[in-house]
Design a protein around this motif. Structure first.
Motif, mmCIF file in Angstrom:
data_model
loop_
_atom_site.group_PDB
_atom_site.id
_atom_site.type_symbol
_atom_site.label_atom_id
_atom_site.label_comp_id
_atom_site.label_asym_id
_atom_site.label_seq_id
_atom_site.Cartn_x
_atom_site.Cartn_y
_atom_site.Cartn_z
ATOM 1 N N ALA A 34 2.912 -3.241 -7.879
ATOM 2 C CA ALA A 34 2.550 -1.960 -7.254
ATOM 3 C C ALA A 34 3.495 -0.836 -7.643
ATOM 4 O O ALA A 34 3.133 0.347 -7.524
ATOM 5 C CB ALA A 34 2.531 -2.115 -5.734
ATOM 6 N N GLY A 35 4.705 -1.201 -8.118
ATOM 7 C CA GLY A 35 5.628 -0.162 -8.566
ATOM 8 C C GLY A 35 6.995 -0.190 -7.944
ATOM 9 O O GLY A 35 7.797 0.717 -8.184
ATOM 10 N N ALA A 36 7.306 -1.232 -7.170
ATOM 11 C CA ALA A 36 8.634 -1.322 -6.561
ATOM 12 C C ALA A 36 9.673 -1.683 -7.621
ATOM 13 O O ALA A 36 9.451 -2.581 -8.450
ATOM 14 C CB ALA A 36 8.637 -2.357 -5.452
ATOM 15 N N ASP A 37 10.802 -1.008 -7.598
ATOM 16 C CA ASP A 37 11.884 -1.289 -8.550
ATOM 17 C C ASP A 37 12.785 -2.406 -8.050
ATOM 18 O O ASP A 37 13.332 -3.173 -8.844
ATOM 19 C CB ASP A 37 12.715 -0.020 -8.770
ATOM 20 C CG ASP A 37 11.886 1.109 -9.376
ATOM 21 O OD1 ASP A 37 11.469 0.971 -10.519
ATOM 22 O OD2 ASP A 37 11.661 2.111 -8.659
ATOM 23 N N LEU A 74 0.828 -1.204 0.000
ATOM 24 C CA LEU A 74 0.000 0.000 0.000
ATOM 25 C C LEU A 74 0.864 1.258 0.000
ATOM 26 O O LEU A 74 0.560 2.252 -0.682
ATOM 27 C CB LEU A 74 -0.932 -0.006 1.214
ATOM 28 C CG LEU A 74 -1.991 1.097 1.281
ATOM 29 C CD1 LEU A 74 -2.867 1.092 0.042
ATOM 30 C CD2 LEU A 74 -2.835 0.947 2.540
ATOM 31 N N SER A 75 1.964 1.225 0.746
ATOM 32 C CA SER A 75 2.896 2.355 0.767
ATOM 33 C C SER A 75 3.554 2.539 -0.594
ATOM 34 O O SER A 75 3.747 3.673 -1.057
ATOM 35 C CB SER A 75 3.969 2.131 1.841
ATOM 36 O OG SER A 75 3.400 2.023 3.122
ATOM 37 N N ILE A 76 3.878 1.423 -1.256
ATOM 38 C CA ILE A 76 4.472 1.495 -2.601
ATOM 39 C C ILE A 76 3.500 2.156 -3.573
ATOM 40 O O ILE A 76 3.868 3.045 -4.353
ATOM 41 C CB ILE A 76 4.853 0.092 -3.102
ATOM 42 C CG1 ILE A 76 5.948 -0.516 -2.227
ATOM 43 C CG2 ILE A 76 5.324 0.141 -4.556
ATOM 44 C CD1 ILE A 76 6.205 -1.992 -2.506
ATOM 45 N N LEU A 77 2.241 1.732 -3.534
ATOM 46 C CA LEU A 77 1.224 2.287 -4.423
ATOM 47 C C LEU A 77 1.064 3.797 -4.210
ATOM 48 O O LEU A 77 0.961 4.563 -5.170
ATOM 49 C CB LEU A 77 -0.120 1.585 -4.181
ATOM 50 C CG LEU A 77 -0.278 0.176 -4.760
ATOM 51 C CD1 LEU A 77 -1.526 -0.485 -4.202
ATOM 52 C CD2 LEU A 77 -0.333 0.235 -6.281
ATOM 53 N N THR A 78 1.061 4.221 -2.947
ATOM 54 C CA THR A 78 0.889 5.643 -2.636
ATOM 55 C C THR A 78 2.072 6.459 -3.140
ATOM 56 O O THR A 78 1.895 7.511 -3.772
ATOM 57 C CB THR A 78 0.719 5.850 -1.127
ATOM 58 O OG1 THR A 78 -0.293 4.983 -0.630
ATOM 59 C CG2 THR A 78 0.337 7.294 -0.819
#
Length: 255
Positions: free
Chosen positions: A230-233, A200-204
């Motif tokens: 979610a978008g983590a590299d 959820l923190s990654i998405l935000t």
């Protein structure tokens, strides 16, 4: 005039006090110059005298001799001195409040190209120390909602108190200008719950900055794919690393 008055009312209290004090001193300077032009040949001399009188310094190099001038001196000592004292106290109070806001994690970060670390734990402490030693940087922001005060206040760490799942928390950390984000797992939660919070923190964070590099700590292998979605590299699976380290130690003992 009404618009100017409204602008004046919207100004911070400290600025309004400064304006009021300047007006009182300037008007006193003009009046004492008119009352005693021989003693105060210019308005500047009158202003200098007004400041010294209001500040109760009283050098004595300029002093009024007329009744009007002395009456003005009394007015300045009581009114001007009160304004000056109140301005000084308010200024000191503003400085203390700002320091308290910094200590409590309420101030917005103002710099750019910084590193944001989410979650306070022993890994975070070691990471911050390593970043300072290896990367030689102090541009580090810590986000945490469980702390009530900055854990590294004396070291100059910028602390943001807030939930990493809320946009405003990331905005205060200036996510749009950040260089890298490191999200650690919450050790106080179950592994599955900690991973859900991390995702959820990654998405935000990703929603507010599509370019920033995000490194996330994931505890369960099944959530690693979701973290990437979610978008983590970069995914850091600490449980796998710990297991690998323990096996290596066992292997050394068996050899």
């Amino acid at each position: 005039m009404r618009e100017i008055y409204y602008v004046y009312l919207r100004m911070p209290m400290l600025i309004r006090l400064g304006i009021n004090l300047f007006i009182i001193l300037f008007l006193s300077a003009v009046l004492v110059h008119l009352f005693e032009p021989d003693t105060f040949p210019t308005i500047f001399e009158g202003f200098y005298w007004a400041v010294m009188t209001a500040g109760t310094v009283g050098y004595g190099d300029y002093a009024p001799h007329s009744f009007k001038g002395r009456l003005l001196s009394i007015f300045l000592v009581f009114l001007g001195g009160s304004f000056l004292a109140f301005l000084t106290v308010h200024f000191a109070s503003t400085v203390v409040k700002n320091e308290n806001r910094f200590f409590e994690g309420k101030n917005m970060y103002r710099k750019k190209d910084h590193f944001i670390i989410v979650g306070w734990n022993e890994r975070s402490r070691n990471t911050i120390q390593a970043m300072r030693n290896i990367l030689q940087t102090d541009h580090i922001v810590l986000i945490d909602d469980s702390l009530k005060a900055n854990p590294l206040y004396m070291e100059g760490l910028h602390f943001i108190h807030g939930k990493p799942s809320i946009d405003y928390t990331w905005i205060k950390a200036r996510i749009e200008k950040a260089h890298t984000v490191l999200i650690t797992a919450d050790a106080n939660l179950k592994e599955s719950d900690a991973d859900r919070n991390t995702i959820l923190s990654i998405l935000t964070a990703r929603g507010l900055n599509t370019e920033v590099s995000i490194h996330a700590e994931i505890l369960t292998s099944e959530q690693a794919t979701n973290a990437r979605r979610a978008g983590a590299d970069h995914i850091i699976q600490t449980s796998s690393l710990a297991s690998h380290a323990m096996v290596l130690n066992l292997e050394k003992e068996l050899i």
